[in-house]
Design a protein around this motif. Structure first.
Motif, PDB file in Angstrom:
ATOM      1  N   PHE A 164      13.525 -11.486 -16.899  1.00 31.44           N
ATOM      2  CA  PHE A 164      13.449 -10.041 -17.121  1.00 31.44           C
ATOM      3  C   PHE A 164      14.821  -9.385 -17.266  1.00 31.44           C
ATOM      4  N   GLY A 165      15.891 -10.170 -17.170  1.00 32.34           N
ATOM      5  CA  GLY A 165      17.233  -9.651 -17.379  1.00 32.34           C
ATOM      6  C   GLY A 165      17.880  -9.009 -16.175  1.00 32.34           C
ATOM      7  N   PHE A 166      17.313  -9.191 -14.978  1.00 28.76           N
ATOM      8  CA  PHE A 166      17.889  -8.587 -13.780  1.00 28.76           C
ATOM      9  C   PHE A 166      19.112  -9.340 -13.266  1.00 28.76           C
ATOM     10  N   VAL A 167      19.158 -10.641 -13.492  1.00 27.51           N
ATOM     11  CA  VAL A 167      20.284 -11.471 -13.051  1.00 27.51           C
ATOM     12  C   VAL A 167      20.632 -12.468 -14.150  1.00 27.51           C
ATOM     13  N   VAL A 168      21.804 -13.082 -14.017  1.00 30.72           N
ATOM     14  CA  VAL A 168      22.194 -14.187 -14.890  1.00 30.72           C
ATOM     15  C   VAL A 168      22.459 -15.401 -14.009  1.00 30.72           C
ATOM     16  N   ILE A 169      22.231 -16.579 -14.566  1.00 33.28           N
ATOM     17  CA  ILE A 169      22.374 -17.818 -13.799  1.00 33.28           C
ATOM     18  C   ILE A 169      23.421 -18.698 -14.453  1.00 33.28           C
ATOM     19  N   ASP A 170      24.358 -19.175 -13.638  1.00 36.53           N
ATOM     20  CA  ASP A 170      25.336 -20.166 -14.071  1.00 36.53           C
ATOM     21  C   ASP A 170      25.080 -21.439 -13.276  1.00 36.53           C
ATOM     22  N   GLU A 171      24.978 -22.548 -13.976  1.00 38.72           N
ATOM     23  CA  GLU A 171      24.828 -23.844 -13.324  1.00 38.72           C
ATOM     24  C   GLU A 171      26.227 -24.354 -13.019  1.00 38.72           C
ATOM     25  N   ILE A 172      26.507 -24.679 -11.756  1.00 41.02           N
ATOM     26  CA  ILE A 172      27.829 -25.117 -11.337  1.00 41.02           C
ATOM     27  C   ILE A 172      27.970 -26.610 -11.637  1.00 41.02           C
TER      28      ILE A 172
END
Length: 118
Positions: free
Chosen positions: A59-67
């Protein structure tokens, strides 16, 4: 003489405590934690929190980065987050901005988006 309620009820109370787990409340708590801290690291094997973060990124509330193994983050698209493995931890962050200007927009049209660049 027996006193009864005039309205019959069909609610049956099951014994035992009610579950306090509410997925909607938990998602809101996760989003509040991310927004207040700026970012939040999720362990590689924390499937429940990763599932909540995936729903929030759709829904665009957060962004995810895979470490990655070298410590660098790789931004995951919502479809990638949905199918991501539990081998690597994630960094969940607040989006940098609601509106973004694509680099492909011609310079002559950039003034159309000037109000959105704040």
């Amino acid at each position: 003489m027996e006193s009864r309620s005039s309205q019959p009820t069909n609610v049956i109370r099951f014994p035992g405590a009610r579950s306090s787990a509410n997925p909607r409340h938990d998602q809101r708590s996760l989003m509040d934690a991310v927004y207040s801290a700026g970012s939040l690291t999720i362990g590689a094997d924390d499937r429940v929190t990763k599932a909540m973060a995936t729903r929030l990124t759709i829904f665009g509330f957060v962004v995810i980065d895979e470490i990655q193994g070298d410590g660098m983050g790789r931004r995951l698209r919502p479809s990638e987050a949905f199918h991501a493995s539990t081998a690597l931890p994630w960094r969940v962050s607040k989006p940098s901005g609601r509106y973004r200007i694509d680099a492909g927009i011609p310079e002559t049209d950039r003034d159309l988006f000037a109000a959105l660049q704040a």
